[in-house]
Write a protein that holds these residues in place. Structure first.
Motif, mmCIF file in Angstrom:
data_model
loop_
_atom_site.group_PDB
_atom_site.id
_atom_site.type_symbol
_atom_site.label_atom_id
_atom_site.label_comp_id
_atom_site.label_asym_id
_atom_site.label_seq_id
_atom_site.Cartn_x
_atom_site.Cartn_y
_atom_site.Cartn_z
ATOM 1 N N TYR A 129 40.196 90.547 50.512
ATOM 2 C CA TYR A 129 41.526 90.961 50.965
ATOM 3 C C TYR A 129 41.762 92.441 50.667
ATOM 4 O O TYR A 129 42.302 93.177 51.495
ATOM 5 N N LEU A 130 41.344 92.889 49.507
ATOM 6 C CA LEU A 130 41.452 94.314 49.169
ATOM 7 C C LEU A 130 40.534 95.157 50.050
ATOM 8 O O LEU A 130 40.908 96.227 50.526
ATOM 9 N N GLN A 131 39.304 94.672 50.274
ATOM 10 C CA GLN A 131 38.364 95.392 51.134
ATOM 11 C C GLN A 131 38.953 95.594 52.530
ATOM 12 O O GLN A 131 38.781 96.646 53.154
ATOM 13 N N GLY A 132 39.666 94.590 53.029
ATOM 14 C CA GLY A 132 40.296 94.690 54.343
ATOM 15 C C GLY A 132 41.326 95.793 54.423
ATOM 16 O O GLY A 132 41.676 96.256 55.511
ATOM 17 N N GLN A 133 41.822 96.240 53.275
ATOM 18 C CA GLN A 133 42.777 97.348 53.242
ATOM 19 C C GLN A 133 42.073 98.696 53.159
ATOM 20 O O GLN A 133 42.728 99.738 53.277
ATOM 21 N N GLY A 134 40.751 98.667 52.935
ATOM 22 C CA GLY A 134 40.002 99.901 52.809
ATOM 23 C C GLY A 134 39.181 100.225 54.040
ATOM 24 O O GLY A 134 39.431 101.208 54.731
ATOM 25 N N GLU A 135 38.192 99.368 54.336
ATOM 26 C CA GLU A 135 37.324 99.606 55.497
ATOM 27 C C GLU A 135 36.795 98.270 55.978
ATOM 28 O O GLU A 135 36.289 97.480 55.203
ATOM 29 N N ASN A 136 36.938 98.021 57.269
ATOM 30 C CA ASN A 136 36.686 96.687 57.804
ATOM 31 C C ASN A 136 35.279 96.467 58.323
ATOM 32 O O ASN A 136 34.802 95.336 58.350
ATOM 33 N N GLY A 137 34.599 97.519 58.760
ATOM 34 C CA GLY A 137 33.266 97.328 59.322
ATOM 35 C C GLY A 137 32.284 96.764 58.322
ATOM 36 O O GLY A 137 31.449 95.916 58.656
ATOM 37 N N ALA A 138 32.375 97.206 57.072
ATOM 38 C CA ALA A 138 31.453 96.727 56.041
ATOM 39 C C ALA A 138 31.638 95.243 55.758
ATOM 40 O O ALA A 138 30.742 94.593 55.205
ATOM 41 N N GLN A 139 32.789 94.681 56.148
ATOM 42 C CA GLN A 139 33.026 93.260 55.883
ATOM 43 C C GLN A 139 32.097 92.358 56.686
ATOM 44 O O GLN A 139 31.843 91.225 56.278
ATOM 45 N N CYS A 140 31.606 92.836 57.823
ATOM 46 C CA CYS A 140 30.775 91.974 58.666
ATOM 47 C C CYS A 140 29.475 91.571 57.971
ATOM 48 O O CYS A 140 29.224 90.379 57.767
ATOM 49 N N PRO A 141 28.597 92.502 57.580
ATOM 50 C CA PRO A 141 27.376 92.077 56.893
ATOM 51 C C PRO A 141 27.638 91.437 55.544
ATOM 52 O O PRO A 141 26.890 90.535 55.121
ATOM 53 N N ILE A 142 28.695 91.865 54.856
ATOM 54 C CA ILE A 142 29.049 91.250 53.574
ATOM 55 C C ILE A 142 29.432 89.791 53.790
ATOM 56 O O ILE A 142 28.999 88.891 53.048
ATOM 57 N N ALA A 143 30.238 89.523 54.811
ATOM 58 C CA ALA A 143 30.681 88.152 55.097
ATOM 59 C C ALA A 143 29.509 87.245 55.440
ATOM 60 O O ALA A 143 29.423 86.104 54.964
ATOM 61 N N MET A 144 28.609 87.717 56.279
ATOM 62 C CA MET A 144 27.482 86.870 56.694
ATOM 63 C C MET A 144 26.501 86.639 55.550
ATOM 64 O O MET A 144 25.922 85.554 55.437
ATOM 65 N N THR A 145 26.330 87.640 54.700
ATOM 66 C CA THR A 145 25.455 87.465 53.539
ATOM 67 C C THR A 145 26.035 86.409 52.606
ATOM 68 O O THR A 145 25.318 85.548 52.087
ATOM 69 N N PHE A 146 27.345 86.463 52.399
ATOM 70 C CA PHE A 146 28.030 85.448 51.590
ATOM 71 C C PHE A 146 27.918 84.064 52.226
ATOM 72 O O PHE A 146 27.549 83.080 51.575
ATOM 73 N N ALA A 147 28.222 83.983 53.514
ATOM 74 C CA ALA A 147 28.328 82.687 54.187
ATOM 75 C C ALA A 147 26.977 82.061 54.483
ATOM 76 O O ALA A 147 26.882 80.843 54.695
ATOM 77 N N GLY A 148 25.910 82.853 54.503
ATOM 78 C CA GLY A 148 24.602 82.297 54.807
ATOM 79 C C GLY A 148 24.035 81.415 53.720
ATOM 80 O O GLY A 148 23.203 80.537 53.987
ATOM 81 N N VAL A 149 24.498 81.596 52.487
ATOM 82 C CA VAL A 149 23.922 80.845 51.361
ATOM 83 C C VAL A 149 24.095 79.333 51.525
ATOM 84 O O VAL A 149 23.128 78.577 51.364
ATOM 85 N N PRO A 150 25.291 78.812 51.850
ATOM 86 C CA PRO A 150 25.418 77.357 52.028
ATOM 87 C C PRO A 150 24.524 76.802 53.127
ATOM 88 O O PRO A 150 24.007 75.690 53.011
ATOM 89 N N ALA A 151 24.336 77.565 54.210
ATOM 90 C CA ALA A 151 23.473 77.089 55.292
ATOM 91 C C ALA A 151 22.014 77.041 54.852
ATOM 92 O O ALA A 151 21.282 76.098 55.192
ATOM 93 N N LEU A 152 21.571 78.046 54.102
ATOM 94 C CA LEU A 152 20.177 78.064 53.644
ATOM 95 C C LEU A 152 19.851 76.880 52.746
ATOM 96 O O LEU A 152 18.697 76.436 52.688
ATOM 97 N N LYS A 153 20.853 76.365 52.066
ATOM 98 C CA LYS A 153 20.598 75.250 51.137
ATOM 99 C C LYS A 153 20.210 73.963 51.857
ATOM 100 O O LYS A 153 19.790 73.003 51.215
ATOM 101 N N HIS A 154 20.330 73.945 53.182
ATOM 102 C CA HIS A 154 19.802 72.813 53.952
ATOM 103 C C HIS A 154 18.278 72.789 53.895
ATOM 104 O O HIS A 154 17.679 71.752 54.228
#
Length: 565
Positions: A129-154
Motif C-alpha cells: 500500500y505504501l509502495q503504491g504511493q511511491g511508484e507503481n511500475g515496480a509493483q508488477c514484478p514484485i507482485a508476481m514474484t510474491f504470488a508465484g510461490v504458492p503456485a510453485l508449491k504444486h
C-alpha cells in the motif's frame, strides 16, 4: 542597427506566489493514522519499525525523483547485439533498478513466505500500500514474484529449486542464470491475442521431452500477447498438452547455462505504467517444466492469480491515497477568493468525500490481507500446518468482490484529486497525471471487471461455505447504522431468493463490496467516518459526484483523520 539596451530586472512580472511548497521528505506511514490503526489491530505491530522506515523512503524527495525519471525514460528492447545475435534483453534507466532495490529490500515480495509470525500478510500488505504511493511500475514484478510461490508449491521439487531464489531480498538486475544471482524475479505469460481472459482458447502447445508429466521437461511453441515484466528470470505460463491446458515454468536460462529460446517480439506501448516493461513473446521449442497436474493448468496458476488480485486491490488503494495526499497538501496552501482552498465549503466537501473513499479502499484491502493471513498454514502453535477453511473461503469470495470495486473506483477518485489542483494537476510535472494514467490498470490486470463478477458467481455456485462466511462477516457489523442494516437486509434477500443471474452480477458485486467496506468502517473507524460512508454510499444521500455530501456530516473530523495538519 543600434545596440538594444538590456531589460531592467524590475520589468519582469514573473513572481511565484500562492503556490504550495514542494511536497517531499514526509513519512507516508506516520501521516496515515487509519493505516497505523489497521495494522496494529490485525497483528502487525511487530512490523511498525519496518513500515515507518519504508514510509520515509516513499515520501522522500529521492523516491519522488526516481519515480519521475523511471516513468519518463522508458525501458528499451534490445532484440539483437551489434553483431546481429539475438539477445532479447530489456534495458532500463538506473532509476528503475534503484526503485527495484528499494522494493525488494523491503520484503514486499517475500514476507509471508519467510516470516511465520501472525500478521505477516498484513505487514506485507501495508508495505505494498505504501509502495503504491511511491511508484507503481515496480509493483508488477514484485507482485508476481510474491504470488508465484504458492503456485510453485504444486510441484515440490520445482519449488525447492526456485523459491529460495525468489524470496531473496537483494535485487540483482544482471542477465545471468539464476543460480549465479543473489535473487530472482518471476513473471507470468498467460493470455494470447485470440483469447485474452479466455485462456482455454490458447493455442500454445507443449511437447514432452522424455516421459513428461508433472515436473517433467517440455518444449513449448506459441505466442503470448501479454508477458508481464519480460526481464524476469523465470515465468509461469500456460500451454496445451494432449491432456489439456497445463501450467509450466519457463526460465530465461537453461540448466546448462545457455539462453533459453525465449523471444521478446516487442514492448507494449501502454497508456501508463511506463517504467515497467510489458511485452509480446514467442516460444519456439522453448524449454519448460510442468508445474502441477497435467491438464489442470488453470487450477495450478490460479493460486498465483488469487494473490496478484490482492496486489491489484492494494495498489489501487495506494494510488488513491497518494492522490488524496497531494490534493490535501495543495488545498491547504493554495488560496482563491480570499480563502485557502481547504476552507472553501465546496472544496472541503470534495476533499472529505475523497478521504472517505480512500479510507474505505484501504480498510477493505487490508481486511482482505488479514483473511489471507488467517487462512495461511503456519509451522507452529495451534492448527500448525493447516489452513483455516472458513478464512480461506472468505478470502476466496472477497478477493474478486473487492478487486472489482476498489479497482473500479480508482480512476474517478484519481481524476477528482487531479481537479483539485486545476490546471496544475493536468501537467506532467505534477504526480497526479502519472497516477491518473496508472489508475485504470489494476482494474484490467488479473481479470477485468466482468471476469471478477463472473468469478464471484462461480464462488457462490461452487463454494457454498464462501457465501455463508461472507454473510456472517456482514451480519457481525449490524445494529449501529440504519443505512447499513437496510443495505445488508436487501442484499441477503437477493442472495437467498435463488442464484444471481449473470446480467445482475455487477450490481450485486458492487453492493457486496460496499457492504464489506462499510462493515470494516463501522467496526473500526471513528463514527464520523463510518456514518458518512454509510449515508453517502449505502443510503444514496445526495448526488453521484464526489463532494455532494450533506452539510451536517463532520467534514473536519474526516479531513483531520485523512491527513493531520
Amino acid at each position: 542597427m543600434p545596440d538594444t539596451p538590456p531589460i531592467a530586472p524590475d520589468v519582469f512580472t514573473h513572481e511565484v506566489e500562492n503556490q504550495p511548497p514542494p511536497f517531499a521528505d514526509y513519512n507516508a506511514w506516520t501521516l496515515d493514522p487509519a493505516l497505523r490503526e489497521t495494522v496494529s489491530r490485525t497483528g502487525g505491530d511487530w512490523g511498525a519499525d519496518t513500515l515507518g522506515a519504508f514510509g520515509a523512503v516513499v515520501g522522500s524527495a529521492r523516491m519522488i525523483a526516481l519515480a519521475e525519471t523511471a516513468n519518463r525514460i522508458e525501458p528499451r528492447l534490445l532484440s539483437h547485439d551489434r553483431f546481429g545475435h539475438r539477445i532479447d534483453m530489456v534495458e532500463f534507466h538506473p532509476a528503475w533498478h534503484e526503485l527495484m532495490t528499494l522494493a525488494k529490500g523491503s520484503g514486499q515480495h517475500s514476507l509471508p513466505w519467510t516470516d511465520d509470525r501472525p500478521g505477516a500478510h498484513v505487514v506485507r500488505a501495508a508495505l505494498v500500500y505504501l509502495q503504491g504511493q511511491g511508484e507503481n511500475g515496480a509493483q508488477c514484478p514484485i507482485a508476481m514474484t510474491f504470488a508465484g510461490v504458492p503456485a510453485l508449491k504444486h510441484q515440490p521439487e520445482v519449488a525447492e529449486e526456485w523459491v529460495p531464489r525468489l524470496v531473496g531480498t537483494e535485487y540483482d538486475p544482471r542477465f545471468l542464470p539464476a543460480d549465479q544471482k543473489t535473487s530472482a524475479l518471476m513473471g507470468m505469460a498467460m493470455t494470447e491475442k485470440q483469447g485474452g481472459s479466455d485462456v482455454r482458447a490458447n493455442t500454445t502447445r507443449a511437447v514432452p521431452v522424455g516421459a513428461g508429466g508433472p515436473g517433467g521437461e517440455y518444449e513449448l511453441t506459441g505466442h503470448k500477447w501479454f508477458c508481464s515484466a519480460p526481464m524476469c528470470d523465470v515465468f509461469l505460463t500456460l500451454a496445451y498438452t494432449d491432456k489439456g491446458l497445463s501450467c509450466f515454468l519457463v526460465p530465461r536460462w537453461l540448466p546448462d547455462g545457455t539462453r533459453n529460446r525465449f523471444f521478446i517480439q516487442r514492448l507494449k506501448n501502454k497508456l501508463g505504467n511506463k517504467s515497467n516493461a510489458s511485452s509480446e513473446i514467442e516460444y519456439n521449442r522453448t524449454w519448460a517444466r510442468m508445474v502441477g497436474e497435467e491438464g489442470r493448468g488453470v487450477r495450478t496458476i490460479i493460486d498465483m492469480v488469487h494473490h496478484t488480485r490482492l496486489e491489484c486491490t492494494l495498489g489501487s488503494a495506494g494510488i488513491v491515497r497518494q492522490a488524496l495526499t497531494v490534493a490535501l497538501h495543495h488545498a491547504r496552501h493554495r488560496s482563491a477568493f480570499q480563502k485557502r482552498l481547504v476552507d472553501q465549503p465546496l472544496m472541503r466537501q470534495v476533499l472529505a468525500d475523497l478521504a472517505l473513499e480512500s479510507e474505505a479502499m484501504m480498510a477493505g484491502a487490508m481486511r482482505l490481507a488479514r483473511a489471507f493471513d488467517e487462512a495461511m498454514p503456519r509451522s507452529g502453535g495451534p492448527g500448525a500446518g493447516k489452513a483455516d477453511p472458513a478464512k480461506a473461503a472468505f478470502a476466496r469470495i472477497a478477493t474478486p468482490i473487492l478487486k472489482y470495486w476498489i479497482c473500479k473506483r480508482c480512476t474517478p477518485a484519481a481524476y477528482e484529486a487531479m481537479e483539485v489542483l486545476g490546471g496544475n494537476g493536468y501537467v506532467e510535472d505534477a504526480p497526479l497525471a502519472r497516477l491518473f494514467r496508472e489508475s485504470p490498470l489494476n482494474g484490467i490486470w488479473e481479470g477485468s471487471g466482468n471476469v471478477m463478477c463472473l468469478d464471484v458467481l462461480r464462488a457462490m455456485a461452487k463454494e457454498p461455505d464462501a457465501v455463508g462466511v461472507l454473510a456472517d462477516e456482514l451480519r457481525a457489523a449490524a445494529g449501529s447504522s440504519a443505512a447499513y442494516d437496510a443495505h445488508i437486509t436487501a442484499l441477503e434477500s437477493d442472495l437467498t431468493q435463488g442464484s444471481v443471474v449473470e446480467a445482475d452480477a455487477r450490481w450485486v458485486v458492487e453492493r457486496l463490496a460496499l457492504a464489506l467496506q462499510a462493515a470494516e468502517l463501522i467496526r473500526h473507524a471513528p463514527p464520523a467516518v463510518s456514518e458518512a460512508f454509510c449515508r453517502t454510499r449505502l443510503a444514496g444521500e445526495r448526488g453521484l459526484a464526489f463532494g455532494a455530501m450533506a452539510r451536517d456530516l463532520d467534514h473536519e473530523a474526516i479531513l483531520q483523520r485523512a491527513m493531520p495538519a
